[in-house]
Design an enzyme around this catalytic site. Structure first.
Site, mmCIF file in Angstrom:
data_model
loop_
_atom_site.group_PDB
_atom_site.id
_atom_site.type_symbol
_atom_site.label_atom_id
_atom_site.label_comp_id
_atom_site.label_asym_id
_atom_site.label_seq_id
_atom_site.Cartn_x
_atom_site.Cartn_y
_atom_site.Cartn_z
ATOM 1 C CB CYS A 104 -3.210 -21.314 8.115
ATOM 2 S SG CYS A 104 -2.731 -22.601 9.310
ATOM 3 C CG MET A 318 -0.740 -19.221 15.215
ATOM 4 S SD MET A 318 -0.248 -18.690 16.872
ATOM 5 C CE MET A 318 -0.188 -16.922 16.655
#
Length: 396
Positions: A104, A318
């Site tokens: 992430c 993201m």
């Protein structure tokens, strides 16, 4: 009937970039969860509140979106020249599994700060004032991330005036360097372009054949042109996330792209690999209004990008997909580069549903193979709550 009481696990709830997650030190986890496996997954699922057939994660720390259904485990690094090992778990909302297949990028912005505050970084490497350089080993993808964490009076500085579209309030800027971000362990022989092509014709039975750039950088990502799938690139979440037919189309394209990239060996495996690859669509710059009501002018951006995460259109972008965007923009001939005008761009500013984001990448062609030395972007992070998270004693 007797029931086991709840147990308390030390944890910190942190916003990193445009995501939120529950952070743990490995040493603080119950012994059974200190090793990868069913016990760890069961613990994290219960912490977040999954699987939830209602899709709300009411009985846990999750926020019922891919951006808020995240967990992080940190430990002192076992790697030379690194400070901390960072493991990321993307928790499914409605299914009983944790996806460990990728990083992430947004929560990466919080790793350095949490590692410093948690005593995982050698004190000699942390200045009282200035910027601490934290060397992070990203264990999911075996890559290095360098975080530049501001320090004031011996503590991590979280407040500041750095604004990040997708985050309501300003905070301190954290610069991240994603070193050699092409995912070596993924796809055909670890190539940045696993098919060997900058652009492929991706045949998706029942949907169509699309031009696609499939790249392993930051996170495996499939880029398609917005107009090829009936979009303009200016869409906000409501235009797609309430459209079951559209979501099914994106998932079908994603599954066939994953197969073509060598990430799965059978289409059925895509359902158990929701975190990777990502699918995104691109378009040349256009004026639009972001989800906050702010006008984004075409002449202020290089291109438009919209990306899906865990089956839904992401509210911003993201961080790992931003690395893929920056890398692809630096390589002439990719769909990302073509949408941005066709030239190699060492830095690109793209429009996403919440506004804009700038990311830079250093790419080079050597012996017919493209490589990228690093990608750079700025994010911010802030601790929201710290203490203990509780789960029933029979969770794992």
């Amino acid at each position: 009937m007797a029931h086991l009481p709840q147990i308390k696990v030390p944890a910190t709830y942190i916003r990193g970039g445009t995501s939120k997650g529950v952070f743990f030190r490995l040493q603080d986890l119950p012994p059974a969860a200190q090793q990868p496996g069913a016990a760890r997954d069961a613990l994290l699922l219960r912490v977040i509140g999954s699987p939830d057939p209602y899709g709300k994660q009411i009985d846990g720390m999750g926020g019922a979106t891919s951006s808020t259904s995240k967990t992080v485990i940190l430990a002192k690094s076992s790697k030379a020249d690194h400070d901390v090992d960072y493991l990321f778990g993307q928790v499914s909302i409605d299914k009983a599994f944790v996806d460990w297949s990728g990083n992430c990028g947004n929560l990466s912005a919080a790793v350095g700060a949490f590692a410093i505050s948690g005593g995982l970084v050698d004190a000699a490497r942390v200045p009282r004032d200035g910027v601490a350089v934290v060397r992070i080993w990203q264990a999911n993808i075996s890559k290095t991330i360098i975080a530049h964490v501001p320090m004031t009076n011996g503590e991590v500085q979280e407040t500041g005036d750095f604004e990040l579209d997708g985050v309501t309030f300003p905070a301190a800027e954290v610069q991240l360097e994603f070193m050699d971000p092409a995912a070596e362990e993924e796809g055909a022989g670890g190539s940045m372009f696993p098919t060997g092509q900058l652009v492929d014709d991706l045949e998706v039975p029942g949907v169509g054949t699309f031009k696609a750039t499939m790249i392993n950088a930051g996170i495996p990502t499939i880029f398609v042109n917005a107009d090829a799938i009936g979009y303009t690139g200016t869409e906000l979440q409501d235009a797609i996330n309430g459209d079951a037919k559209a979501l099914a189309m994106f998932e079908t394209i994603r599954a066939h792209g994953a197969l073509r990239m060598g990430l799965i060996s059978d289409l059925s495996e895509a359902a158990k690999r929701q975190h990777t690859p990502k699918i995104a669509f691109v378009a040349p710059p256009k004026d639009y209004v972001s989800s906050s009501g702010k006008a984004v002018a075409a002449n202020d951006i290089d291109l438009l990008v919209r990306a899906l995460s865990m089956g839904k259109l992401h509210h911003a972008m993201m961080g790992t997909a931003a690395v893929a965007i920056g890398t692809a923009a630096a390589i002439p001939g990719t769909l990302v580069s073509l949408a941005a005008g066709g030239k190699a761009l060492p830095a690109v500013r793209f429009g996403h549903p919440s506004g804009t984001l700038r990311v830079g990448a250093e790419a080079q062609l050597k012996d017919g193979e493209w490589s990228v030395t690093k990608a750079v972007m700025s994010r911010s992070a802030r601790v929201l709550m710290e203490g203990w998270v509780r789960v029933p004693g029979d969770t794992f």
